[in-house]
Design a protein around this motif. Structure first.
Motif, mmCIF file in Angstrom:
data_model
loop_
_atom_site.group_PDB
_atom_site.id
_atom_site.type_symbol
_atom_site.label_atom_id
_atom_site.label_comp_id
_atom_site.label_asym_id
_atom_site.label_seq_id
_atom_site.Cartn_x
_atom_site.Cartn_y
_atom_site.Cartn_z
ATOM 1 N N VAL A 1 1.982 -24.922 23.721
ATOM 2 C CA VAL A 1 2.344 -24.006 22.640
ATOM 3 C C VAL A 1 3.780 -24.299 22.213
ATOM 4 O O VAL A 1 4.635 -24.620 23.052
ATOM 5 N N GLN B 1 4.291 -27.850 17.173
ATOM 6 C CA GLN B 1 3.923 -26.855 16.161
ATOM 7 C C GLN B 1 5.188 -26.467 15.395
ATOM 8 O O GLN B 1 5.730 -25.371 15.536
ATOM 9 N N TYR C 1 6.242 -20.853 13.760
ATOM 10 C CA TYR C 1 4.970 -21.526 14.018
ATOM 11 C C TYR C 1 4.607 -21.414 15.500
ATOM 12 O O TYR C 1 3.445 -21.188 15.848
ATOM 13 N N THR D 1 3.489 -17.864 16.273
ATOM 14 C CA THR D 1 2.178 -17.641 15.659
ATOM 15 C C THR D 1 1.086 -18.268 16.514
ATOM 16 O O THR D 1 0.043 -17.652 16.777
ATOM 17 N N ALA D 2 1.311 -19.511 16.959
ATOM 18 C CA ALA D 2 0.340 -20.176 17.827
ATOM 19 C C ALA D 2 0.208 -19.444 19.158
ATOM 20 O O ALA D 2 -0.889 -19.366 19.730
ATOM 21 N N HIS E 1 -2.208 -16.688 18.777
ATOM 22 C CA HIS E 1 -3.577 -17.197 18.785
ATOM 23 C C HIS E 1 -4.030 -17.506 20.214
ATOM 24 O O HIS E 1 -5.165 -17.202 20.597
ATOM 25 N N TYR F 1 -8.813 -21.721 20.910
ATOM 26 C CA TYR F 1 -7.380 -21.743 20.596
ATOM 27 C C TYR F 1 -7.043 -22.914 19.680
ATOM 28 O O TYR F 1 -6.340 -22.741 18.669
ATOM 29 N N GLU F 2 -7.558 -24.100 20.021
ATOM 30 C CA GLU F 2 -7.303 -25.276 19.170
ATOM 31 C C GLU F 2 -7.743 -24.995 17.733
ATOM 32 O O GLU F 2 -7.011 -25.274 16.776
ATOM 33 N N TRP G 1 -5.355 -21.997 15.897
ATOM 34 C CA TRP G 1 -3.996 -22.296 15.438
ATOM 35 C C TRP G 1 -4.013 -23.369 14.354
ATOM 36 O O TRP G 1 -3.213 -23.321 13.415
ATOM 37 N N ARG G 2 -4.938 -24.331 14.463
ATOM 38 C CA ARG G 2 -5.002 -25.370 13.428
ATOM 39 C C ARG G 2 -5.506 -24.794 12.107
ATOM 40 O O ARG G 2 -5.030 -25.182 11.030
ATOM 41 N N ASP H 1 -4.900 -21.909 11.019
ATOM 42 C CA ASP H 1 -3.804 -21.127 10.469
ATOM 43 C C ASP H 1 -2.672 -22.006 9.949
ATOM 44 O O ASP H 1 -2.087 -21.724 8.896
ATOM 45 N N LEU H 2 -2.341 -23.078 10.666
ATOM 46 C CA LEU H 2 -1.102 -23.802 10.394
ATOM 47 C C LEU H 2 -1.265 -25.232 9.877
ATOM 48 O O LEU H 2 -0.303 -25.808 9.373
#
Length: 363
Positions: free
Chosen positions: A260, A266, A277, A280-281, A284, A300-301, A304-305, A307-308
């Motif tokens: 993270v 990130q 970022y 935020t991750a 998640h 999780y992968e 966050w992907r 979202d970002l």
């Protein structure tokens, strides 16, 4: 046995630790040194940072409010192109204080946060992980169902888990003068190779100067920083340096581990900033990962992907503009400078109705 061992108590690590503990998990967080030290990150952040803090943080940590940025193709004294809003765009904060605030919030949530613990090995087993660290009382091995690597751009956890490196690492340099400057604009100089240099007023707390450049640049980042501050005719005394990861790898998870924040790269490719970022991750990760079920690491992968990843991809395109010929930079900055409607952490906001309306109002 813990549910999670979290390595690193920067913003991403403390945020994940806190949120996981609030969900009822038993969390141990290990910080190599003292929380917040040594400083290796800018204190210029978007106003969204306060959404991740406890009540009263803004009053304790705020140093200055920023309404815009002046972009320069050359050094100090060169023509500038202002980009601004009529309301506050971003804040300048006590960066060390932020780390300590977030760490204390994690402790209050029930996290066992231990400073002065340097992790040496991480071993994944079928049903657990074993994390060995050396602390004030010697070397000890901690067992948990999962390990979170929140230990920065040169991540020990990433290496121990055999996860791929970020796409790129930049060398960042940061220093502070004792100038009293309550100005509400930052200065951005497109003079460092493939990146930029900056000057950030911090009110009565001084002025922050910094830049980043690819390793192996000639001259190197340290020399470029000395030239930059000399051009401003300031002495920052000792300065700090650190790596800035850019470009997440295809995977930031293993069998029982995950990354993270800076450890996962990130970050914003166009500024190198990773506080928002990363946190935020972290949110998640706390929502998606069940330490009893390694299959949730894939959730999780994906989260966050989803979202970002678009913001990061567009950020790479913005960064390419730093290396355009000077005449093209002048033309582009001249065409787009003025009042804006963008968010400093969200390149997608360039296409927002608010920003497009600002552009149309100039024509």
């Amino acid at each position: 046995m813990y549910d999670f061992v979290v390595v690193g108590a920067g913003p991403a690590g403390s945020r994940f630790s806190r949120r996981a503990a609030e969900r009822g998990y038993d969390v141990l967080a290990l910080e190599r040194g003292s929380v917040g030290e040594p400083l290796a990150c800018s204190g210029h952040v978007s106003t969204d940072v306060w959404e991740f803090t406890r009540e009263g943080a803004r009053e304790d940590l705020l140093q200055n409010e920023v309404f815009g940025a002046r972009f320069h193709v050359g050094g100090p004294g060169s023509d500038d192109y202002p980009f601004y809003k009529r309301e506050v765009v971003s804040n300048v904060i006590d960066r060390v204080g932020l780390d300590r605030h977030l760490a204390e919030a994690a402790r209050e949530a029930g996290v066992d946060l231990r400073e002065g613990h340097s992790v040496s090995t991480v071993e994944e087993r079928p049903d657990r992980v074993a994390v060995t660290a050396t602390g004030p009382d010697g070397t000890e091995t901690f067992e948990a169902k999962m390990v979170a690597g929140c230990d920065g751009p040169v991540s020990r956890v990433r290496r121990e888990l055999g996860l791929p490196e970020p796409g790129e690492k930049l060398q960042g340099v940061l220093g502070f003068s004792d100038e009293d400057d309550p100005g509400d604009y930052v200065d951005v100089h497109l003079t460092a190779p493939r990146f930029f240099a900056w000057r950030i007023p911090r009110g009565d707390s001084g002025v922050e100067y910094g830049l980043a450049a690819p390793p192996g640049s000639d001259p190197g980042a340290n020399a470029l920083f000395e030239e930059f501050t000399a051009d401003y005719d300031v002495d920052t005394g000792e300065f700090c340096a650190g790596m800035i990861p850019v470009g997440p790898a295809d995977s930031v998870t293993s069998r029982r581990g995950f990354l993270v924040g800076d450890a996962a790269a990130q970050t914003k490719p166009f500024t190198g900033g990773g506080i928002l970022y990363g946190m935020t991750a972290a949110d998640h990760a706390a929502r998606e990962i069940d330490p009893e079920d390694p299959g949730t690491l894939a959730d999780y992968e994906a989260a966050w992907r989803d979202d970002l990843s678009t913001e990061i991809r567009l950020g790479h395109w913005i960064r390419k503009c730093y290396s355009l010929p000077e005449r093209v930079q002048h033309a582009g900055l001249s065409a787009f400078s003025g009042e804006i409607g963008v968010h400093m952490d969200k390149p997608t906001s360039f296409f927002s109705k608010e920003h497009l309306a600002k552009l149309l109002s100039r024509s």
